[in-house]
Design an enzyme around this catalytic site. Structure first.
Site, PDB file in Angstrom:
ATOM      1  N   GLU A  64       0.830  -1.210   0.000  1.00  0.00           N
ATOM      2  CA  GLU A  64       0.000   0.000   0.000  1.00  0.00           C
ATOM      3  C   GLU A  64       0.861   1.256   0.000  1.00  0.00           C
ATOM      4  O   GLU A  64       0.573   2.213  -0.701  1.00  0.00           O
ATOM      5  CB  GLU A  64      -0.942   0.002   1.209  1.00  0.00           C
ATOM      6  CG  GLU A  64      -2.025  -1.063   1.168  1.00  0.00           C
ATOM      7  CD  GLU A  64      -2.915  -0.934  -0.053  1.00  0.00           C
ATOM      8  OE1 GLU A  64      -3.017   0.178  -0.606  1.00  0.00           O
ATOM      9  OE2 GLU A  64      -3.493  -1.940  -0.477  1.00  0.00           O
ATOM     10  N   TYR A 147      -6.180   6.494   4.339  1.00  0.00           N
ATOM     11  CA  TYR A 147      -6.289   5.533   3.250  1.00  0.00           C
ATOM     12  C   TYR A 147      -5.571   4.223   3.582  1.00  0.00           C
ATOM     13  O   TYR A 147      -6.137   3.128   3.482  1.00  0.00           O
ATOM     14  CB  TYR A 147      -5.731   6.102   1.919  1.00  0.00           C
ATOM     15  CG  TYR A 147      -5.577   4.972   0.959  1.00  0.00           C
ATOM     16  CD1 TYR A 147      -6.699   4.451   0.334  1.00  0.00           C
ATOM     17  CD2 TYR A 147      -4.352   4.332   0.795  1.00  0.00           C
ATOM     18  CE1 TYR A 147      -6.601   3.319  -0.450  1.00  0.00           C
ATOM     19  CE2 TYR A 147      -4.248   3.199   0.010  1.00  0.00           C
ATOM     20  CZ  TYR A 147      -5.370   2.703  -0.612  1.00  0.00           C
ATOM     21  OH  TYR A 147      -5.280   1.581  -1.370  1.00  0.00           O
ATOM     22  N   ASP A 165      -9.436   5.396  -2.169  1.00  0.00           N
ATOM     23  CA  ASP A 165      -8.336   6.008  -2.921  1.00  0.00           C
ATOM     24  C   ASP A 165      -8.956   6.738  -4.116  1.00  0.00           C
ATOM     25  O   ASP A 165     -10.178   6.730  -4.312  1.00  0.00           O
ATOM     26  CB  ASP A 165      -7.276   4.978  -3.335  1.00  0.00           C
ATOM     27  CG  ASP A 165      -7.690   4.174  -4.545  1.00  0.00           C
ATOM     28  OD1 ASP A 165      -8.898   4.130  -4.862  1.00  0.00           O
ATOM     29  OD2 ASP A 165      -6.811   3.574  -5.197  1.00  0.00           O
ATOM     30  N   CYS A 218     -12.540   2.343 -15.537  1.00  0.00           N
ATOM     31  CA  CYS A 218     -13.048   3.707 -15.362  1.00  0.00           C
ATOM     32  C   CYS A 218     -11.865   4.628 -15.047  1.00  0.00           C
ATOM     33  O   CYS A 218     -11.768   5.196 -13.967  1.00  0.00           O
ATOM     34  CB  CYS A 218     -14.085   3.745 -14.235  1.00  0.00           C
ATOM     35  SG  CYS A 218     -14.959   5.319 -14.159  1.00  0.00           S
ATOM     36  N   CYS A 225     -16.313   2.705 -21.050  1.00  0.00           N
ATOM     37  CA  CYS A 225     -17.683   2.434 -20.592  1.00  0.00           C
ATOM     38  C   CYS A 225     -18.270   1.201 -21.286  1.00  0.00           C
ATOM     39  O   CYS A 225     -19.081   0.478 -20.707  1.00  0.00           O
ATOM     40  CB  CYS A 225     -18.567   3.648 -20.821  1.00  0.00           C
ATOM     41  SG  CYS A 225     -17.975   5.122 -19.959  1.00  0.00           S
ATOM     42  N   CYS A 228     -17.592  -1.786 -19.234  1.00  0.00           N
ATOM     43  CA  CYS A 228     -17.764  -1.604 -17.785  1.00  0.00           C
ATOM     44  C   CYS A 228     -18.998  -2.342 -17.271  1.00  0.00           C
ATOM     45  O   CYS A 228     -20.093  -2.197 -17.827  1.00  0.00           O
ATOM     46  CB  CYS A 228     -17.890  -0.117 -17.475  1.00  0.00           C
ATOM     47  SG  CYS A 228     -18.100   0.208 -15.707  1.00  0.00           S
ATOM     48  N   CYS A 234     -24.949   3.523 -14.694  1.00  0.00           N
ATOM     49  CA  CYS A 234     -23.997   4.616 -14.446  1.00  0.00           C
ATOM     50  C   CYS A 234     -24.648   5.977 -14.726  1.00  0.00           C
ATOM     51  O   CYS A 234     -25.023   6.288 -15.857  1.00  0.00           O
ATOM     52  CB  CYS A 234     -22.745   4.441 -15.302  1.00  0.00           C
ATOM     53  SG  CYS A 234     -21.573   5.796 -15.070  1.00  0.00           S
TER      54      CYS A 234
HETATM   55  S1  SF4 Z   1     -19.855   3.262 -17.216  1.00  0.00           S
HETATM   56 FE1  SF4 Z   1     -19.542   4.754 -15.592  1.00  0.00          FE
HETATM   57  S2  SF4 Z   1     -18.364   3.651 -14.036  1.00  0.00           S
HETATM   58 FE2  SF4 Z   1     -18.221   2.513 -15.953  1.00  0.00          FE
HETATM   59  S3  SF4 Z   1     -16.366   3.222 -16.984  1.00  0.00           S
HETATM   60 FE3  SF4 Z   1     -18.070   4.454 -17.751  1.00  0.00          FE
HETATM   61  S4  SF4 Z   1     -18.092   6.229 -16.400  1.00  0.00           S
HETATM   62 FE4  SF4 Z   1     -16.896   4.674 -15.358  1.00  0.00          FE
END
Ligand code: SF4
Length: 348
Positions: A64, A147, A165, A218, A225, A228, A234
């Site tokens: 860390e 943290y 973080d 992200c 996205c 993701c 989101c």
């Molecule tokens: S969908 Fe939202 S959480 Fe996922 S990468 Fe895109 S901005 Fe980030």
């Protein structure tokens, strides 16, 4: 395999972004988000040694500290060498400072190495060589902030807490608050909001998964996205990924900074130590070439090749030597260097 990824400690910027705009999160959206993060982490997390079940709390604490503002790929070889050499806090506590700085190599922010050694001493002397398992006890150690205390509590001891973080905060802010999010200090309000999002089960993987998502998917500048697992809900994506209202991103250029020059000076000292030199004469770093005496010019030319190259890198960054002289004084007062007669060297 348990947790983590590259992370960065919060940098400095206005505190006007997240705190006033954190919305309540719909219970079903939150439950689906939690499942998505944990499931994605189980399928996609990178295989890293500090995530193995055999990893000790000490090895996780070292990881860390090393990972603060340093990418995993640079941390990994140093962490492995470090743990082979100093597997317990008491091993590091007993090491000469010069060896600690040499092993830190080019991880950057070398004061972290000396702080880590102070942490090791406190663990050895006050906690019987065992890393404490409460956040309060961890925060009381020198060099351990909110943290790191939360990360060790979660990843090493499996306790439920929010590990915040910059990667985690960005993913949460975008996906659940619709904010692009920029680094800033963590407010009490943001912490309370994030703590309320931590699931009762699988909380270690939730923390590690958010961190890994922020590191790999992200990302700050180019979020993927389309890959993701949180895209469905989101909020930031649904809003068309609006830029943060508080102006342009602050990035500190590396080239030409004092940090770059400090790093170059530290490299000289490490190279000199590795070459078993007494140190580097300060004037070889700071005096303009035209002001070197014949003896000094000869000494410069006679330096072993790695030391010579490191000295010339410093001179190339600061031909006048004035900034170097100021930073040498800073390194001396920070305990990262010592001066014996005219030569600068790593602390003994
Ligand atoms: S969908 Fe939202 S959480 Fe996922 S990468 Fe895109 S901005 Fe980030």
């Amino acid at each position: 395999m348990t947790h983590r990824s590259t992370h960065q400690q919060p940098a400095v910027s206005p505190v006007t972004d997240v705190p006033s705009a954190l919305p309540p999160v719909d219970a079903q959206v939150l439950a689906e988000t939690q499942r998505a993060v944990v499931g994605w982490y189980r399928a996609h997390a990178r295989d890293l040694p500090w995530r193995e079940s055999a990893a000790t709390a000490w090895s996780i604490l070292v990881c860390e500290v090393m990972s603060q503002q340093t990418p995993v790929v640079r941390v990994l070889p140093r962490w492995e060498a470090w743990m082979a050499r100093w597997p317990r806090p008491s091993d590091l506590a007993a090491a000469p400072a010069s060896e600690v700085l040499l092993a830190w190599d080019s991880l950057g922010y070398p004061r972290r190495a000396l702080r880590l050694q102070e942490t090791a001493r406190a663990i050895a002397e006050l906690h019987g060589d065992s890393v404490p398992d409460s956040e309060a006890a961890l925060r009381a150690l020198p060099g351990v902030g909110d943290y790191t205390a939360a990360a060790v509590t979660s990843f090493a001891h499996g306790q439920r807490t929010a590990v915040l973080d910059v990667n985690v905060r960005r993913v949460l802010a975008r996906s659940l608050a619709g904010l692009e999010h920029r680094p800033s200090s963590v407010s009490r309000r943001e912490r309370a909001w994030a703590e309320a999002l931590v699931p009762a089960e699988d909380h270690v993987e939730w923390n590690a998964g958010l961190m890994e998502l922020g590191a790999l998917v992200c990302t700050s500048r180019s979020p993927s996205c389309e890959q993701c697992p949180l895209a469905q809900h989101c909020v930031w994506l649904a809003a068309g990924r609006p830029a943060h209202p508080t102006a342009a991103r602050r990035t500190q250029a590396w080239a030409g900074t004092d940090r770059q020059l400090r790093g170059a000076i530290m490299r000289c000292l490490r190279e000199a130590s590795a070459a078993e030199q007494e140190g580097v004469p300060v004037r070889l770093l700071t005096a303009p070439l035209t002001e070197l005496t014949d003896d000094e010019a000869e000494a410069l030319a006679a330096l072993p090749a790695p030391v010579h190259s490191a000295v010339m890198a410093v001179r190339n960054l600061d031909a006048g030597g004035e900034r170097t002289a100021r930073l040498v004084a800073d390194l001396l007062s920070d305990g990262l260097a010592q001066r014996t007669d005219a030569a600068l060297h790593l602390p003994h």
